[in-house]
Design a protein around this motif. Structure first.
Motif, PDB file in Angstrom:
ATOM      1  N   GLY A  89     -13.762  -4.690   2.017  1.00  0.00           N
ATOM      2  CA  GLY A  89     -12.975  -4.951   0.820  1.00  0.00           C
ATOM      3  C   GLY A  89     -13.807  -4.958  -0.444  1.00  0.00           C
ATOM      4  O   GLY A  89     -13.283  -4.699  -1.541  1.00  0.00           O
ATOM      5  N   ILE A  90     -15.110  -5.264  -0.324  1.00  0.00           N
ATOM      6  CA  ILE A  90     -15.978  -5.232  -1.503  1.00  0.00           C
ATOM      7  C   ILE A  90     -16.126  -3.798  -1.993  1.00  0.00           C
ATOM      8  O   ILE A  90     -16.010  -3.512  -3.189  1.00  0.00           O
ATOM      9  CB  ILE A  90     -17.353  -5.839  -1.167  1.00  0.00           C
ATOM     10  N   ALA A  91     -16.380  -2.884  -1.062  1.00  0.00           N
ATOM     11  CA  ALA A  91     -16.541  -1.479  -1.436  1.00  0.00           C
ATOM     12  C   ALA A  91     -15.241  -0.889  -1.969  1.00  0.00           C
ATOM     13  O   ALA A  91     -15.254  -0.032  -2.855  1.00  0.00           O
ATOM     14  CB  ALA A  91     -17.019  -0.683  -0.225  1.00  0.00           C
ATOM     15  N   ALA A  92     -14.129  -1.366  -1.418  1.00  0.00           N
ATOM     16  CA  ALA A  92     -12.833  -0.791  -1.792  1.00  0.00           C
ATOM     17  C   ALA A  92     -12.138  -1.583  -2.894  1.00  0.00           C
ATOM     18  O   ALA A  92     -10.946  -1.355  -3.154  1.00  0.00           O
ATOM     19  CB  ALA A  92     -11.935  -0.724  -0.558  1.00  0.00           C
ATOM     20  N   LEU A  93     -12.852  -2.474  -3.568  1.00  0.00           N
ATOM     21  CA  LEU A  93     -12.229  -3.381  -4.524  1.00  0.00           C
ATOM     22  C   LEU A  93     -11.481  -2.646  -5.636  1.00  0.00           C
ATOM     23  O   LEU A  93     -10.284  -2.900  -5.879  1.00  0.00           O
ATOM     24  CB  LEU A  93     -13.304  -4.296  -5.125  1.00  0.00           C
ATOM     25  N   THR A 102      -2.814  -3.667  -9.481  1.00  0.00           N
ATOM     26  CA  THR A 102      -3.155  -5.032  -9.865  1.00  0.00           C
ATOM     27  C   THR A 102      -4.615  -5.066 -10.307  1.00  0.00           C
ATOM     28  O   THR A 102      -5.254  -4.020 -10.445  1.00  0.00           O
ATOM     29  CB  THR A 102      -2.904  -6.011  -8.699  1.00  0.00           C
ATOM     30  N   THR A 103      -5.157  -6.247 -10.513  1.00  0.00           N
ATOM     31  CA  THR A 103      -6.535  -6.372 -10.992  1.00  0.00           C
ATOM     32  C   THR A 103      -7.492  -6.611  -9.820  1.00  0.00           C
ATOM     33  O   THR A 103      -7.080  -7.029  -8.733  1.00  0.00           O
ATOM     34  CB  THR A 103      -6.664  -7.542 -11.975  1.00  0.00           C
ATOM     35  N   THR A 104      -8.763  -6.388 -10.091  1.00  0.00           N
ATOM     36  CA  THR A 104      -9.776  -6.648  -9.059  1.00  0.00           C
ATOM     37  C   THR A 104      -9.837  -8.141  -8.725  1.00  0.00           C
ATOM     38  O   THR A 104     -10.129  -8.506  -7.585  1.00  0.00           O
ATOM     39  CB  THR A 104     -11.166  -6.170  -9.520  1.00  0.00           C
ATOM     40  N   GLY A 105      -9.569  -8.975  -9.694  1.00  0.00           N
ATOM     41  CA  GLY A 105      -9.563 -10.418  -9.446  1.00  0.00           C
ATOM     42  C   GLY A 105      -8.499 -10.816  -8.442  1.00  0.00           C
ATOM     43  O   GLY A 105      -8.742 -11.643  -7.555  1.00  0.00           O
ATOM     44  N   VAL A 106      -7.316 -10.245  -8.572  1.00  0.00           N
ATOM     45  CA  VAL A 106      -6.233 -10.544  -7.628  1.00  0.00           C
ATOM     46  C   VAL A 106      -6.610 -10.065  -6.230  1.00  0.00           C
ATOM     47  O   VAL A 106      -6.395 -10.764  -5.237  1.00  0.00           O
ATOM     48  CB  VAL A 106      -4.920  -9.884  -8.097  1.00  0.00           C
ATOM     49  N   ILE A 107      -7.174  -8.863  -6.135  1.00  0.00           N
ATOM     50  CA  ILE A 107      -7.587  -8.331  -4.833  1.00  0.00           C
ATOM     51  C   ILE A 107      -8.642  -9.235  -4.208  1.00  0.00           C
ATOM     52  O   ILE A 107      -8.560  -9.586  -3.015  1.00  0.00           O
ATOM     53  CB  ILE A 107      -8.139  -6.895  -4.972  1.00  0.00           C
ATOM     54  N   ASN A 108      -9.639  -9.631  -4.982  1.00  0.00           N
ATOM     55  CA  ASN A 108     -10.691 -10.520  -4.471  1.00  0.00           C
ATOM     56  C   ASN A 108     -10.120 -11.844  -3.980  1.00  0.00           C
ATOM     57  O   ASN A 108     -10.419 -12.307  -2.881  1.00  0.00           O
ATOM     58  CB  ASN A 108     -11.726 -10.782  -5.561  1.00  0.00           C
ATOM     59  N   ASN A 109      -9.282 -12.454  -4.814  1.00  0.00           N
ATOM     60  CA  ASN A 109      -8.764 -13.777  -4.482  1.00  0.00           C
ATOM     61  C   ASN A 109      -7.788 -13.750  -3.317  1.00  0.00           C
ATOM     62  O   ASN A 109      -7.789 -14.652  -2.477  1.00  0.00           O
ATOM     63  CB  ASN A 109      -8.070 -14.392  -5.709  1.00  0.00           C
ATOM     64  N   LEU A 110      -6.972 -12.713  -3.254  1.00  0.00           N
ATOM     65  CA  LEU A 110      -5.907 -12.672  -2.257  1.00  0.00           C
ATOM     66  C   LEU A 110      -6.379 -12.162  -0.905  1.00  0.00           C
ATOM     67  O   LEU A 110      -5.840 -12.549   0.130  1.00  0.00           O
ATOM     68  CB  LEU A 110      -4.755 -11.792  -2.766  1.00  0.00           C
ATOM     69  N   LEU A 209     -23.331  -6.795   3.811  1.00  0.00           N
ATOM     70  CA  LEU A 209     -24.101  -5.937   2.913  1.00  0.00           C
ATOM     71  C   LEU A 209     -23.994  -4.465   3.310  1.00  0.00           C
ATOM     72  O   LEU A 209     -23.976  -3.584   2.452  1.00  0.00           O
ATOM     73  CB  LEU A 209     -25.580  -6.355   2.934  1.00  0.00           C
ATOM     74  N   VAL A 210     -23.921  -4.217   4.621  1.00  0.00           N
ATOM     75  CA  VAL A 210     -23.879  -2.831   5.099  1.00  0.00           C
ATOM     76  C   VAL A 210     -22.573  -2.146   4.719  1.00  0.00           C
ATOM     77  O   VAL A 210     -22.568  -0.980   4.299  1.00  0.00           O
ATOM     78  CB  VAL A 210     -24.086  -2.780   6.625  1.00  0.00           C
ATOM     79  N   SER A 211     -21.453  -2.850   4.835  1.00  0.00           N
ATOM     80  CA  SER A 211     -20.174  -2.197   4.518  1.00  0.00           C
ATOM     81  C   SER A 211     -20.050  -1.805   3.048  1.00  0.00           C
ATOM     82  O   SER A 211     -19.611  -0.675   2.758  1.00  0.00           O
ATOM     83  CB  SER A 211     -18.989  -3.057   4.970  1.00  0.00           C
ATOM     84  N   PRO A 212     -20.429  -2.655   2.067  1.00  0.00           N
ATOM     85  CA  PRO A 212     -20.404  -2.168   0.679  1.00  0.00           C
ATOM     86  C   PRO A 212     -21.382  -1.022   0.446  1.00  0.00           C
ATOM     87  O   PRO A 212     -21.099  -0.111  -0.351  1.00  0.00           O
ATOM     88  CB  PRO A 212     -20.808  -3.399  -0.138  1.00  0.00           C
ATOM     89  N   PHE A 213     -22.529  -1.065   1.140  1.00  0.00           N
ATOM     90  CA  PHE A 213     -23.516   0.002   0.988  1.00  0.00           C
ATOM     91  C   PHE A 213     -22.982   1.325   1.534  1.00  0.00           C
ATOM     92  O   PHE A 213     -22.987   2.348   0.840  1.00  0.00           O
ATOM     93  CB  PHE A 213     -24.801  -0.401   1.724  1.00  0.00           C
ATOM     94  N   ALA A 322     -22.774 -11.545  -2.706  1.00  0.00           N
ATOM     95  CA  ALA A 322     -22.403 -10.275  -2.071  1.00  0.00           C
ATOM     96  C   ALA A 322     -21.013  -9.826  -2.496  1.00  0.00           C
ATOM     97  O   ALA A 322     -20.736  -8.625  -2.594  1.00  0.00           O
ATOM     98  CB  ALA A 322     -22.471 -10.413  -0.549  1.00  0.00           C
ATOM     99  N   VAL A 323     -20.125 -10.802  -2.753  1.00  0.00           N
ATOM    100  CA  VAL A 323     -18.754 -10.473  -3.165  1.00  0.00           C
ATOM    101  C   VAL A 323     -18.672 -10.174  -4.651  1.00  0.00           C
ATOM    102  O   VAL A 323     -17.974  -9.244  -5.078  1.00  0.00           O
ATOM    103  CB  VAL A 323     -17.802 -11.637  -2.794  1.00  0.00           C
ATOM    104  N   THR A 324     -19.381 -10.947  -5.483  1.00  0.00           N
ATOM    105  CA  THR A 324     -19.209 -10.831  -6.933  1.00  0.00           C
ATOM    106  C   THR A 324     -20.152  -9.826  -7.593  1.00  0.00           C
ATOM    107  O   THR A 324     -19.890  -9.397  -8.711  1.00  0.00           O
ATOM    108  CB  THR A 324     -19.415 -12.195  -7.618  1.00  0.00           C
TER     109      THR A 324
END
Length: 512
Positions: A89-93, A102-110, A209-213, A322-324
């Motif tokens: 989800g970090i890579a696909a944010l 919607t916003t990236t904040g909503v995706i992160n929080n939800l 870390l590997v999945s966002p990379f 790692a998330v932010t």
């Protein structure tokens, strides 16, 4: 001198929580000639084996090195899944925010934050089931269900469905991250456990870390659904490895007599995998009430709660980074660097290398500290000696966080890269130390301490994504990361020296 008639060598290591006689000569002094003659030692005769293997070839402590290595590899690959799936989800944010308008904040929080939050609670449930029915069936069914929910997230038509599938994947799929400590202590003797813990812990350290990379490069060219689809393929491979290679490592050595296997051959294999064997063996094991209350029976112990609160913060702040960091790196100045999707993905390579270096360093550092401690303590190991490694990891962690905060605030790329790398290197060493110390202090509750540590680090980390970016926007990243580093250092100063000074008293007074 101990009463030879009353000592059960197969469960002795649990009764002597955190204090084990490792040197054979000292064992002869403390246990007496009669009990010493019954002890089994390492092949070179230099160390006493704890737990003591039985004469049963089915005892996992008696398995061949190759057979043990296969179990470690499979559980390590499985332990990679929960945080790996969450990190997709970090890579696909940004693509997800576009997809669902919607916003990236909503995706992160939800989705990201809540899936991380539920990882910890799922581990508590998994341990309760494993205490009754065994390691293998709970691991198998949890990964089957987690794979199904991840497939649901891959093809989700709307944000509500996607969020529900992500959260269920996190809750159900967290089982390997608590099974790993069980498996390691089931099959490896004490003097090898910290080294194997390094390998297993590196999996859930590397995973977010590997999945966002990896998928950061993918989603720059293809749909985010391909990233989740790739995660499904990896999950399917791990399920097949569990089916064909993973074995039940739970061995009821404390029961007298040890119950025989209810079946043999292929039938035993199939029945154990799907849970029939565990169902039959449950009558010999802890009651439902005992397994439900077991985590509560551990969590308040002072030798546990002090180091766990400390670990919750040091791991939690790192998990939040790692998330932010994707937000800091992608956002335009002055908040961030305005990096492209490719550049953001590339920056995750630094903490990956740092974790690997931390694993290699920790492997030798922990063994060195253990051996020095045993020599200085007349052949006896005391669990609190594990914590000396934190005097190396914490100062490095503080330096890394300060550099990371300064780099983000003043948009210095080198500072961000180096700071993040140093912090993750330190975190890898620190996490293994805490797991090893708690494992030594509670040798009969590996599942509970693993689940509670997982819960602590997820509770410490999931909330960071809610406040870190707004806080850094308001007061600057240096102050934000500086305060977080100060909290970690303050907890270290309180928790570690007290535990080292009073740990033996705590264990004698409050052991289970």
């Amino acid at each position: 001198m101990l009463d030879d008639e009353k000592v059960d060598l197969f469960s002795y290591h649990e009764l002597r929580a955190g204090r084990l006689v490792i040197d054979p000569e000292q064992a002869k002094v403390e246990l007496g000639e009669v009990l010493y003659s019954k002890l089994k030692l390492t092949a070179d005769g230099t160390k006493v084996l704890w737990p003591q293997p039985t004469d049963d070839p089915n005892d996992p402590q008696n398995w061949s090195d190759r057979r043990k290595a296969v179990q470690l590899i499979v559980i390590t690959l499985a332990s990679f899944i929960p945080d790996f799936d969450s990190g997709i989800g970090i890579a696909a944010l940004f693509p997800l925010s576009v997809q669902f308008n919607t916003t990236t904040g909503v995706i992160n929080n939800l989705t990201s934050n809540w899936s991380v939050f539920l990882l910890g609670w799922g581990g508590i449930l998994s341990v309760m089931l494993m205490r009754r029915f065994g390691r293998l069936p709970v691991l198998f069914w949890s990964q089957i269900l987690a794979l199904g929910f991840l497939i649901g997230a891959t093809f989700a038509p709307n944000l509500k469905t996607f969020a529900a599938m992500r959260c269920l994947t996190g809750f159900i799929g967290s089982c390997p991250q608590v099974t790993g400590l069980y498996v390691i202590t089931d099959i490896f003797p004490f003097h090898l456990q910290a080294r194997k813990l390094n390998i297993w812990a590196a999996a859930f350290m590397l995973a977010p870390l590997v999945s966002p990379f990896a998928f950061g490069f993918l989603v720059a060219r293809a749909s985010w659904r391909w990233a989740y689809g790739t995660g499904c393929l990896y999950g399917a491979v791990v399920v097949l490895l569990i089916v064909f290679f993973m074995e039940e490592t739970m061995y009821d050595r404390a029961l007298k007599p040890i119950p025989p296997r209810p079946s043999t051959g292929l039938r035993y294999r199939v029945e154990t995998l799907i849970g029939i064997t565990g169902w039959k063996m449950a009558k010999y094991r802890a009651s439902v009430a005992e397994v439900i209350l077991a985590p509560l029976n551990v969590v308040w112990r002072p030798q546990f709660i002090l180091v766990v609160v400390f670990e919750a913060m040091i791991f939690g702040f790192s998990l939040g980074v790692a998330v932010t960091n994707v937000v800091f790196l992608s956002s335009p100045p002055p908040l961030g660097f305005g990096f492209s999707q490719y550049a953001v993905a590339g920056t995750y390579g630094t903490p990956i290398v740092a974790v690997i270096l931390g694993e290699l360093t920790g492997r030798f550092l922990n063994d060195w500290i253990m051996n020095v401690s045993i020599r200085r303590n007349n052949g006896v190991f005391e669990a609190e000696s594990r914590l000396w490694a934190t005097y190396i990891s914490v100062p490095l962690y503080v330096c890394g966080f300060l550099a990371l905060g300064a780099g983000i605030q003043h948009t210095i790329k080198a500072a961000v890269i180096m700071g993040w790398g140093i912090a993750m290197f330190a975190l890898m060493i620190n996490t293994v130390v805490v797991y090893a110390y708690c494992n030594d202090s509670f040798p009969g509750q590996q599942g509970e301490i693993s689940a509670l540590l997982t819960l602590a680090r997820t509770l410490g980390g999931f909330a960071v994504a809610y406040f870190q970016v707004p806080w850094a926007t308001k007061v600057g990243a240096l102050e934000t990361f500086g305060v977080e580093a100060a909290i970690v250092f303050g907890l270290f100063v309180v928790a570690v020296p007290i535990t080292q000074l009073k740990g033996r008293y705590f264990r004698e007074r409050f052991s289970i």
